[in-house]
Scaffold this active site. Structure first.
Site, mmCIF file in Angstrom:
data_model
loop_
_atom_site.group_PDB
_atom_site.id
_atom_site.type_symbol
_atom_site.label_atom_id
_atom_site.label_comp_id
_atom_site.label_asym_id
_atom_site.label_seq_id
_atom_site.Cartn_x
_atom_site.Cartn_y
_atom_site.Cartn_z
ATOM 1 N N HIS A 70 36.275 38.335 53.974
ATOM 2 C CA HIS A 70 36.465 37.503 52.766
ATOM 3 C C HIS A 70 37.156 38.313 51.662
ATOM 4 O O HIS A 70 37.811 37.754 50.800
ATOM 5 C CB HIS A 70 35.118 37.028 52.212
ATOM 6 C CG HIS A 70 34.211 36.463 53.251
ATOM 7 N ND1 HIS A 70 34.465 35.249 53.864
ATOM 8 C CD2 HIS A 70 33.069 36.931 53.826
ATOM 9 C CE1 HIS A 70 33.502 34.996 54.748
ATOM 10 N NE2 HIS A 70 32.658 36.000 54.736
ATOM 11 N N HIS A 97 34.235 44.467 44.864
ATOM 12 C CA HIS A 97 35.209 43.772 45.711
ATOM 13 C C HIS A 97 36.211 43.071 44.805
ATOM 14 O O HIS A 97 36.019 43.029 43.584
ATOM 15 C CB HIS A 97 34.502 42.758 46.633
ATOM 16 C CG HIS A 97 33.855 41.668 45.879
ATOM 17 N ND1 HIS A 97 32.543 41.748 45.404
ATOM 18 C CD2 HIS A 97 34.344 40.501 45.425
ATOM 19 C CE1 HIS A 97 32.277 40.656 44.718
ATOM 20 N NE2 HIS A 97 33.341 39.884 44.712
ATOM 21 N N HIS A 99 39.314 39.715 44.307
ATOM 22 C CA HIS A 99 39.860 38.404 44.683
ATOM 23 C C HIS A 99 41.324 38.440 44.236
ATOM 24 O O HIS A 99 41.630 39.030 43.192
ATOM 25 C CB HIS A 99 39.122 37.284 43.966
ATOM 26 C CG HIS A 99 37.632 37.282 44.202
ATOM 27 N ND1 HIS A 99 37.018 36.508 45.169
ATOM 28 C CD2 HIS A 99 36.633 38.000 43.614
ATOM 29 C CE1 HIS A 99 35.722 36.720 45.147
ATOM 30 N NE2 HIS A 99 35.450 37.637 44.220
ATOM 31 N N HIS A 122 35.262 42.499 40.880
ATOM 32 C CA HIS A 122 33.829 42.283 40.605
ATOM 33 C C HIS A 122 33.013 43.498 41.016
ATOM 34 O O HIS A 122 33.137 43.966 42.152
ATOM 35 C CB HIS A 122 33.326 41.063 41.385
ATOM 36 C CG HIS A 122 33.902 39.772 40.893
ATOM 37 N ND1 HIS A 122 33.984 38.640 41.686
ATOM 38 C CD2 HIS A 122 34.444 39.432 39.703
ATOM 39 C CE1 HIS A 122 34.532 37.658 40.991
ATOM 40 N NE2 HIS A 122 34.820 38.107 39.778
ATOM 41 N N THR A 204 30.150 33.585 43.566
ATOM 42 C CA THR A 204 31.297 32.693 43.816
ATOM 43 C C THR A 204 31.558 32.573 45.320
ATOM 44 O O THR A 204 32.602 32.069 45.745
ATOM 45 C CB THR A 204 32.586 33.200 43.126
ATOM 46 O OG1 THR A 204 32.992 34.418 43.770
ATOM 47 C CG2 THR A 204 32.371 33.431 41.648
ATOM 48 N N THR A 205 30.611 33.064 46.115
ATOM 49 C CA THR A 205 30.696 32.887 47.572
ATOM 50 C C THR A 205 29.352 32.321 48.037
ATOM 51 O O THR A 205 28.320 32.576 47.394
ATOM 52 C CB THR A 205 30.903 34.236 48.290
ATOM 53 O OG1 THR A 205 29.836 35.109 47.896
ATOM 54 C CG2 THR A 205 32.226 34.870 47.945
HETATM 55 N N1 LIG Z 1 33.163 39.283 50.132
HETATM 56 C C1 LIG Z 1 31.921 38.943 49.754
HETATM 57 N N2 LIG Z 1 31.515 38.896 48.499
HETATM 58 C C2 LIG Z 1 30.193 38.545 48.427
HETATM 59 C C3 LIG Z 1 29.558 38.466 47.138
HETATM 60 C C4 LIG Z 1 28.205 38.808 46.994
HETATM 61 C C5 LIG Z 1 27.629 38.748 45.725
HETATM 62 C C6 LIG Z 1 28.402 38.336 44.624
HETATM 63 CL CL1 LIG Z 1 27.663 38.277 43.059
HETATM 64 C C7 LIG Z 1 29.749 37.973 44.794
HETATM 65 S S1 LIG Z 1 30.739 37.462 43.445
HETATM 66 N N3 LIG Z 1 32.164 37.023 43.973
HETATM 67 O O1 LIG Z 1 30.080 36.343 42.802
HETATM 68 O O2 LIG Z 1 30.860 38.652 42.604
HETATM 69 C C8 LIG Z 1 30.326 38.042 46.047
HETATM 70 C C9 LIG Z 1 29.587 38.297 49.605
HETATM 71 S S2 LIG Z 1 30.702 38.489 50.860
HETATM 72 ZN ZN LIG Z 2 33.659 38.281 43.628
#
Ligand SMILES: Nc1nc(-c2ccc(Cl)c(S(N)(=O)=O)c2)cs1
Ligand SMILES: [Zn+2]
Length: 263
Positions: A70, A97, A99, A122, A204-205
């Protein structure tokens, strides 16, 4: 077997059998979701929104990084944590990570006065000092969100991540280790981090748990175009390397009855 969740760009692939954003499970169809468009003039100034204290963000480490199908994710262990920022406790950094899109103006998940950025980074934190997984409170997670713009200067602090991308092009790639970098160098200068927006939302996932205290910083990070293009060039969603990883961006969600605050 139950279809796995995916982004719209993946759901549109012929005979993809994955669930796009409109079919995401869990809390994804609830009303306090993320991301949102931030209307700056409607954000309420809150003088309790003090600067953050970043601990362990200055440790130079060879972070482990992976393609999780992802996004690209740096595993931060629990040597770094934040306090301040009107957070009720200390929050441990868990993972970082990003986006992104291929277009400079649709790669961020949040938008500010309708403007999307090239990417959004993030840093995901969990409340407390241990993994108190039992807690399901509205503020179990704290995510620090940074907009990323494309400029004409190479951002040296992002080179270790950019150089690691070819080694994790597929979701099944073995995790790789980046050359040394410290998180602090990847962020805007500390004095710029006093200006931010704050609201309560979700992951957001999937499963989109409504457990996130969001902080969206005003000051963007700048990457060189070459660095930015590497993400949608080197990474793939799938083993067969048919679909490059980009547009891993959830559509905007309704603000509903929520108030956005600003420092
Ligand atoms: N690639 C992936 N991201 C997440 C994940 C887990 C916790 C969070 Cl808080 C977020 S996000 N985008 O809201 O920051 C994403 C799972 S798998
Ligand atoms: Zn994120």
């Amino acid at each position: 077997m139950d279809e796995h969740w995916c982004y719209e760009i993946q759901a549109q692939e012929p005979n993809s059998n994955c669930k796009g954003p409109s079919e995401w499970p869990g809390d994804c169809q609830k009303t306090h979701q993320s991301p949102i468009n931030i209307v700056t003039k409607e954000a309420k100034v809150n003088s309790n929104l003090k600067p953050f204290t970043f601990s362990g963000y200055d440790q130079k480490k060879k972070w482990e990084v992976k393609n999780d199908g992802h996004s690209v994710k740096m595993m931060l262990g629990n040597g770094s944590f934040i306090t301040g920022g009107d957070l009720p406790a200390q929050y441990q950094a868990v993972q970082l990570h990003l986006h992104w899109s291929h277009d400079l103006n649709k790669g961020s998940e949040h938008s500010i006065d309708g403007k999307h950025f090239a990417m959004e980074m993030h840093i995901v934190h969990e409340k407390g000092t241990s993994r108190n997984t039992a807690e399901d409170s509205k503020d179990r997670n704290a995510v620090l969100a940074f907009m990323i713009e494309v400029g004409n200067e190479v951002n040296e602090a992002f080179q270790p991540l950019v150089e690691a991308l070819p080694r994790i092009s597929k979701p099944s790639s073995t995790n790789t280790t980046m050359s040394e970098v410290c998180l602090e160098d990847m962020l805007p200068k500390k004095e710029k981090l006093v200006h931010y927006f704050r609201y309560l939302g979700s992951l957001t996932t999937p499963t989109c748990d409504e457990t996130v205290v969001w902080t969206v910083f005003e000051e963007p990070i700048k990457l060189h175009e070459k660095q930015f293009l590497e993400f949608s060039k080197q990474l793939y969603y799938d083993e067969e390397q048919k679909l490059v990883m980009k547009d891993n961006v959830r559509p905007l969600q309704e603000l509903g009855d929520r108030q956005v605050f600003r420092s």
